[in-house]
Write a protein that holds these residues in place. Structure first.
Motif, PDB file in Angstrom:
ATOM      1  N   HIS A   1      13.818  32.002 147.008  1.00 18.39           N
ATOM      2  CA  HIS A   1      12.750  31.433 145.995  1.00 18.39           C
ATOM      3  C   HIS A   1      12.086  32.899 145.592  1.00 18.39           C
ATOM      4  CE1 HIS A   1       8.581  30.512 145.157  1.00 18.39           C
ATOM      5  NE2 HIS A   1       9.196  29.218 144.860  1.00 18.39           N
ATOM      6  N   LEU A   2      11.951  33.977 146.244  1.00 19.26           N
ATOM      7  CA  LEU A   2      11.345  35.358 145.723  1.00 19.26           C
ATOM      8  C   LEU A   2      12.229  35.683 144.651  1.00 19.26           C
ATOM      9  CD1 LEU A   2       9.259  37.640 146.440  1.00 19.26           C
ATOM     10  CD2 LEU A   2      11.363  38.748 147.509  1.00 19.26           C
ATOM     11  N   GLU A   3      13.561  35.720 144.952  1.00 20.75           N
ATOM     12  CA  GLU A   3      14.815  36.341 143.684  1.00 20.75           C
ATOM     13  C   GLU A   3      14.490  35.304 142.368  1.00 20.75           C
ATOM     14  OE1 GLU A   3      18.384  36.644 145.497  1.00 20.75           O
ATOM     15  OE2 GLU A   3      17.514  37.907 147.147  1.00 20.75           O
ATOM     16  N   ALA A   4      14.242  34.147 142.797  1.00 26.41           N
ATOM     17  CA  ALA A   4      14.160  33.105 141.578  1.00 26.41           C
ATOM     18  C   ALA A   4      12.871  33.420 140.801  1.00 26.41           C
ATOM     19  CB  ALA A   4      14.383  31.574 141.929  1.00 26.41           C
ATOM     20  N   THR A   5      11.916  33.836 141.406  1.00 31.65           N
ATOM     21  CA  THR A   5      10.517  34.043 140.995  1.00 31.65           C
ATOM     22  C   THR A   5      10.574  35.236 140.221  1.00 31.65           C
ATOM     23  OG1 THR A   5       9.645  33.012 142.879  1.00 31.65           O
ATOM     24  CG2 THR A   5       8.066  34.427 141.370  1.00 31.65           C
ATOM     25  N   ALA A   6      11.627  36.371 140.213  1.00 34.90           N
ATOM     26  CA  ALA A   6      11.713  37.662 139.268  1.00 34.90           C
ATOM     27  C   ALA A   6      11.880  36.907 137.945  1.00 34.90           C
ATOM     28  CB  ALA A   6      12.742  38.454 139.894  1.00 34.90           C
ATOM     29  N   PHE A   7      12.876  35.728 137.885  1.00 37.01           N
ATOM     30  CA  PHE A   7      13.078  35.577 136.495  1.00 37.01           C
ATOM     31  C   PHE A   7      12.214  34.776 135.889  1.00 37.01           C
ATOM     32  CE2 PHE A   7      17.291  35.902 138.843  1.00 37.01           C
ATOM     33  CZ  PHE A   7      18.073  36.991 138.104  1.00 37.01           C
ATOM     34  N   LYS A   8      11.432  33.865 136.689  1.00 34.27           N
ATOM     35  CA  LYS A   8      10.365  33.270 136.148  1.00 34.27           C
ATOM     36  C   LYS A   8       9.272  34.428 135.582  1.00 34.27           C
ATOM     37  CE  LYS A   8       7.690  29.478 137.869  1.00 34.27           C
ATOM     38  NZ  LYS A   8       7.069  28.877 139.126  1.00 34.27           N
ATOM     39  N   ILE A   9       8.779  35.421 136.397  1.00 32.00           N
ATOM     40  CA  ILE A   9       8.018  36.499 135.958  1.00 32.00           C
ATOM     41  C   ILE A   9       8.662  37.108 134.620  1.00 32.00           C
ATOM     42  CG2 ILE A   9       6.894  38.525 136.484  1.00 32.00           C
ATOM     43  CD1 ILE A   9       6.819  37.525 139.523  1.00 32.00           C
ATOM     44  N   LYS A  10       9.801  37.483 134.538  1.00 31.78           N
ATOM     45  CA  LYS A  10      10.255  38.283 133.359  1.00 31.78           C
ATOM     46  C   LYS A  10      10.152  37.275 132.175  1.00 31.78           C
ATOM     47  CE  LYS A  10      14.256  40.882 132.103  1.00 31.78           C
ATOM     48  NZ  LYS A  10      15.689  41.474 132.367  1.00 31.78           N
ATOM     49  N   ASP A  11      10.038  36.113 132.285  1.00 37.25           N
ATOM     50  CA  ASP A  11       9.907  35.095 131.080  1.00 37.25           C
ATOM     51  C   ASP A  11       8.374  35.503 130.783  1.00 37.25           C
ATOM     52  OD1 ASP A  11      12.472  34.174 130.554  1.00 37.25           O
ATOM     53  OD2 ASP A  11      12.128  32.320 131.621  1.00 37.25           O
ATOM     54  N   GLN A  12       7.532  35.290 131.863  1.00 34.99           N
ATOM     55  CA  GLN A  12       6.060  35.449 131.681  1.00 34.99           C
ATOM     56  C   GLN A  12       5.638  36.744 130.712  1.00 34.99           C
ATOM     57  OE1 GLN A  12       5.522  33.850 135.517  1.00 34.99           O
ATOM     58  NE2 GLN A  12       3.397  33.996 134.749  1.00 34.99           N
TER      59      GLN A  12
ATOM     60  N   LYS B   1       7.467  38.427 128.619  1.00 34.30           N
ATOM     61  CA  LYS B   1       8.338  38.826 127.510  1.00 34.30           C
ATOM     62  C   LYS B   1       7.428  39.778 126.259  1.00 34.30           C
ATOM     63  CE  LYS B   1      12.247  35.862 127.049  1.00 34.30           C
ATOM     64  NZ  LYS B   1      12.479  34.512 127.147  1.00 34.30           N
ATOM     65  N   ASP B   2       6.191  38.978 126.041  1.00 34.11           N
ATOM     66  CA  ASP B   2       5.199  39.427 125.010  1.00 34.11           C
ATOM     67  C   ASP B   2       4.770  40.945 125.185  1.00 34.11           C
ATOM     68  OD1 ASP B   2       3.953  38.456 127.070  1.00 34.11           O
ATOM     69  OD2 ASP B   2       1.966  38.167 126.119  1.00 34.11           O
ATOM     70  N   ILE B   3       4.987  41.703 126.503  1.00 39.95           N
ATOM     71  CA  ILE B   3       4.364  42.828 126.643  1.00 39.95           C
ATOM     72  C   ILE B   3       5.681  43.466 127.059  1.00 39.95           C
ATOM     73  CG2 ILE B   3       1.944  42.535 127.152  1.00 39.95           C
ATOM     74  CD1 ILE B   3       3.094  42.866 130.101  1.00 39.95           C
ATOM     75  N   LYS B   4       6.964  43.004 126.614  1.00 35.78           N
ATOM     76  CA  LYS B   4       8.406  43.749 126.933  1.00 35.78           C
ATOM     77  C   LYS B   4       8.285  44.285 128.568  1.00 35.78           C
ATOM     78  CE  LYS B   4       8.279  46.417 123.463  1.00 35.78           C
ATOM     79  NZ  LYS B   4       7.826  47.698 122.988  1.00 35.78           N
ATOM     80  N   GLY B   5       7.735  43.181 129.246  1.00 35.50           N
ATOM     81  CA  GLY B   5       7.768  43.622 130.870  1.00 35.50           C
ATOM     82  C   GLY B   5       8.834  43.224 131.507  1.00 35.50           C
ATOM     83  N   GLU B   6       9.087  43.802 132.679  1.00 37.95           N
ATOM     84  CA  GLU B   6      10.437  43.636 133.451  1.00 37.95           C
ATOM     85  C   GLU B   6       9.956  43.147 134.838  1.00 37.95           C
ATOM     86  OE1 GLU B   6      13.391  46.445 132.880  1.00 37.95           O
ATOM     87  OE2 GLU B   6      12.498  47.065 131.162  1.00 37.95           O
ATOM     88  N   ALA B   7      11.004  42.379 135.466  1.00 39.58           N
ATOM     89  CA  ALA B   7      10.512  41.918 136.908  1.00 39.58           C
ATOM     90  C   ALA B   7      11.934  41.773 137.503  1.00 39.58           C
ATOM     91  CB  ALA B   7       9.986  40.446 136.951  1.00 39.58           C
ATOM     92  N   TYR B   8      11.817  42.441 138.927  1.00 40.84           N
ATOM     93  CA  TYR B   8      13.035  42.730 139.615  1.00 40.84           C
ATOM     94  C   TYR B   8      12.732  42.328 140.985  1.00 40.84           C
ATOM     95  CZ  TYR B   8      14.632  45.053 135.625  1.00 40.84           C
ATOM     96  OH  TYR B   8      15.259  45.330 134.123  1.00 40.84           O
ATOM     97  N   VAL B   9      13.981  41.988 141.746  1.00 38.51           N
ATOM     98  CA  VAL B   9      14.186  42.013 143.108  1.00 38.51           C
ATOM     99  C   VAL B   9      14.958  43.147 143.243  1.00 38.51           C
ATOM    100  CG1 VAL B   9      15.084  40.807 145.118  1.00 38.51           C
ATOM    101  CG2 VAL B   9      13.066  39.818 143.959  1.00 38.51           C
ATOM    102  N   SER B  10      14.712  44.085 144.541  1.00 39.03           N
ATOM    103  CA  SER B  10      15.497  44.972 145.084  1.00 39.03           C
ATOM    104  C   SER B  10      15.935  44.721 146.327  1.00 39.03           C
ATOM    105  CB  SER B  10      14.726  46.448 144.939  1.00 39.03           C
ATOM    106  OG  SER B  10      15.684  47.435 145.713  1.00 39.03           O
ATOM    107  N   VAL B  11      17.310  44.563 146.516  1.00 39.03           N
ATOM    108  CA  VAL B  11      17.708  44.172 147.949  1.00 39.03           C
ATOM    109  C   VAL B  11      17.832  45.644 148.604  1.00 39.03           C
ATOM    110  CG1 VAL B  11      19.333  43.321 149.323  1.00 39.03           C
ATOM    111  CG2 VAL B  11      19.025  42.242 146.808  1.00 39.03           C
ATOM    112  N   ASN B  12      17.175  45.804 149.628  1.00 42.98           N
ATOM    113  CA  ASN B  12      16.973  46.873 150.371  1.00 42.98           C
ATOM    114  C   ASN B  12      18.041  46.915 151.634  1.00 42.98           C
ATOM    115  OD1 ASN B  12      15.230  47.726 148.227  1.00 42.98           O
ATOM    116  ND2 ASN B  12      13.573  47.648 149.761  1.00 42.98           N
ATOM    117  N   LYS B  13      18.030  48.209 152.082  1.00 40.09           N
ATOM    118  CA  LYS B  13      18.833  48.330 153.460  1.00 40.09           C
ATOM    119  C   LYS B  13      17.739  47.994 154.760  1.00 40.09           C
ATOM    120  CE  LYS B  13      20.340  52.342 156.343  1.00 40.09           C
ATOM    121  NZ  LYS B  13      19.854  53.494 157.038  1.00 40.09           N
ATOM    122  N   ALA B  14      18.573  47.418 155.717  1.00 36.28           N
ATOM    123  CA  ALA B  14      17.907  47.248 157.130  1.00 36.28           C
ATOM    124  C   ALA B  14      17.524  48.386 157.687  1.00 36.28           C
ATOM    125  CB  ALA B  14      19.047  46.378 158.019  1.00 36.28           C
TER     126      ALA B  14
END
Ligand code: NAI
Ligand code: NA
Length: 395
Positions: free
Chosen positions: A245-256, A258-271
């Motif tokens: 769900h968190l990862e899918a949210t990154a794409f939703k946020i990225k869309d939101q 757009k007008d400020i040329k913003g970016e949203a990512y999930v980073s998969v980190n190490k244990a």
């Protein structure tokens, strides 16, 4: 007072201010040697007091001279009762940042609430105007929904099948089987409500509505995948659904954005050993084997090394490599085929008797106590320390 570690299960009830300070200063020194090229200047970190969030705050401040606002939920000290480690970490960080001429303020409260969001946005407006990075690094077992008031509790359970595998009690070194019964539908829903992306999106909505996101704004949240050994209980379990769900949210946020040329990512980190991960069954055994193998290969990293690599070689690099799902991967070394094959072989032969030899149980336990400021080199634990430390930039 004299402060000693007092453990109960996988938690430690005490923390040492001098030890926490020393840990923070080592992380600062690491970043001073590894500055970020074209890094962020005005940064908000949610979950800024420990683990990956603290490392993100330090990397921002000392990697590119960023002004930082940290939001966290920590217990202050009282006479004769030490604070939680994140409290001492934040005190040490802000004290040093102020000495070094860096802006650093923080808010201690429930980041899931509307009140804390409003308070944070007010502070941004007054002091920074806008922000160019939001790091979302919350790890919490519970969340109260800001609209409905409903309280959710997250669980760590497999879905649809009973899970049995080995685990270790790292205090005693005992390796034994653990069986976890499958979750209910309700538990999936509740875990997604706590650790999924809804609150991250609420933060972005609120920040955007109040016009405090700068052009080219970026946001990143942290996720985990891990090996097939833990798949049924982690990535295919309740917490995995929350991470989906968190990862899918990154794409939703990225869309939101757009007008400020913003970016949203999930980073998969190490244990890594943090307060959050030591509570997850099976993970401590996996981590103690993983540490051994990665240290032998010379590719072991802690939170600060991970986040430094995230900033320099991913988020603020000219080319940001992403996986097929659009995620940033800094778990690439952990997931290397040769590393995973070695860990899987060791897993098969791991017992109470073999683990001290084949695993890095000592490294695990050391990192655990380190989280609370214990077992830190150069600290005299027999000496009286002042537990009543305050956080200079606390609002
Ligand atoms: P942590 O336990 O060290 O840090 C959690 C932070 O959240 C602390 O600053 C705490 O004060 C804050 N917090 C908790 N509840 C809060 C609330 N209601 N309001 C405000 N602040 C609150 O955890 P860690 O391990 O750094 O986890 C951060 C993220 O990284 C999580 O999403 C976790 O799943 C992810 N991650 C962790 C890995 C690990 O092995 N530890 C691996 C990969 C990802
Ligand atoms: Na964190």
């Amino acid at each position: 007072m004299i402060i000693e570690p007092k453990t109960r299960g996988f938690i430690c009830l005490t923390a040492h201010p001098e030890g926490c300070k020393s840990n923070v200063l080592s992380q600062i020194n690491y970043i001073k040697d590894h500055p970020t090229t074209n890094g962020p200047k005005r940064v908000l970190v949610i979950g800024a007091s420990t683990g990956f969030g603290l490392a993100s705050r330090i990397t921002s401040a000392y990697g590119s001279n960023a002004s930082t606002i940290g939001v966290y939920f920590e217990k202050p000290p009282s006479e004769g009762r030490p604070a939680s480690p994140g409290y001492y970490n934040s005190a040490a960080f802000e004290d040093q940042a102020h000495k070094d001429g860096l802006y650093a303020k923080s808010i201690n409260g429930d980041a899931f609430s509307n009140e804390i969001k409003a308070q944070t946005i007010k502070l941004i407006k007054e002091d920074l105007g806008k922000i160019d990075l939001l790091v979302y690094s919350l790890a919490s077992p519970v969340r109260q929904h800001p609209v409905t008031g409903e309280k959710f509790k997250s669980t760590l359970k497999p879905i649809g099948q009973t899970f049995t595998n080995k685990t270790v009690d790292f205090h005693t070194g005992e390796v034994k089987d653990i069986t976890i019964e499958p979750c209910t539908e309700e538990e999936i829903k509740n875990t997604v409500a706590v650790m999924g992306g809804e609150d991250w999106e609420f933060w972005i909505d609120a920040l955007k509505e109040q016009d405090v996101l700068a052009e080219d704004f970026k946001t990143v949240a942290y996720s985990y995948i891990g090996p097939s050994l833990t798949k049924a209980v982690y990535r295919d379990g309740t917490i995995g659904r929350a991470k989906d769900h968190l990862e899918a949210t990154a794409f939703k946020i990225k869309d939101q954005l757009k007008d400020i040329k913003g970016e949203a990512y999930v980073s998969v980190n190490k244990a890594l050993v943090t307060q959050a991960s030591s509570a997850i069954p099976v993970i401590p055994l996996y981590i103690s084997l993983l540490y051994k193998v990665m240290k032998e290969e010379g590719i072991h990293e802690g939170c600060i090394e991970q986040i430094e690599r995230l900033f320099n070689q991913r988020l603020y690099a000219d080319n940001m490599p992403l996986d097929s799902e659009g995620r940033i991967r800094v778990d690439d070394w952990e997931m290397r085929e040769d590393i995973q094959a070695k860990v899987a072989d060791l897993w098969k032969i791991a017992t109470t008797e073999t683990l001290p030899e084949i695993g890095d149980l000592k490294g695990y336990a050391k990192d655990f106590f380190y989280l609370f400021g214990f077992d830190v080199e150069g600290i005299d634990y027999d000496k009286d320390v002042n537990e009543m430390v305050s956080i200079p930039g606390l609002q």
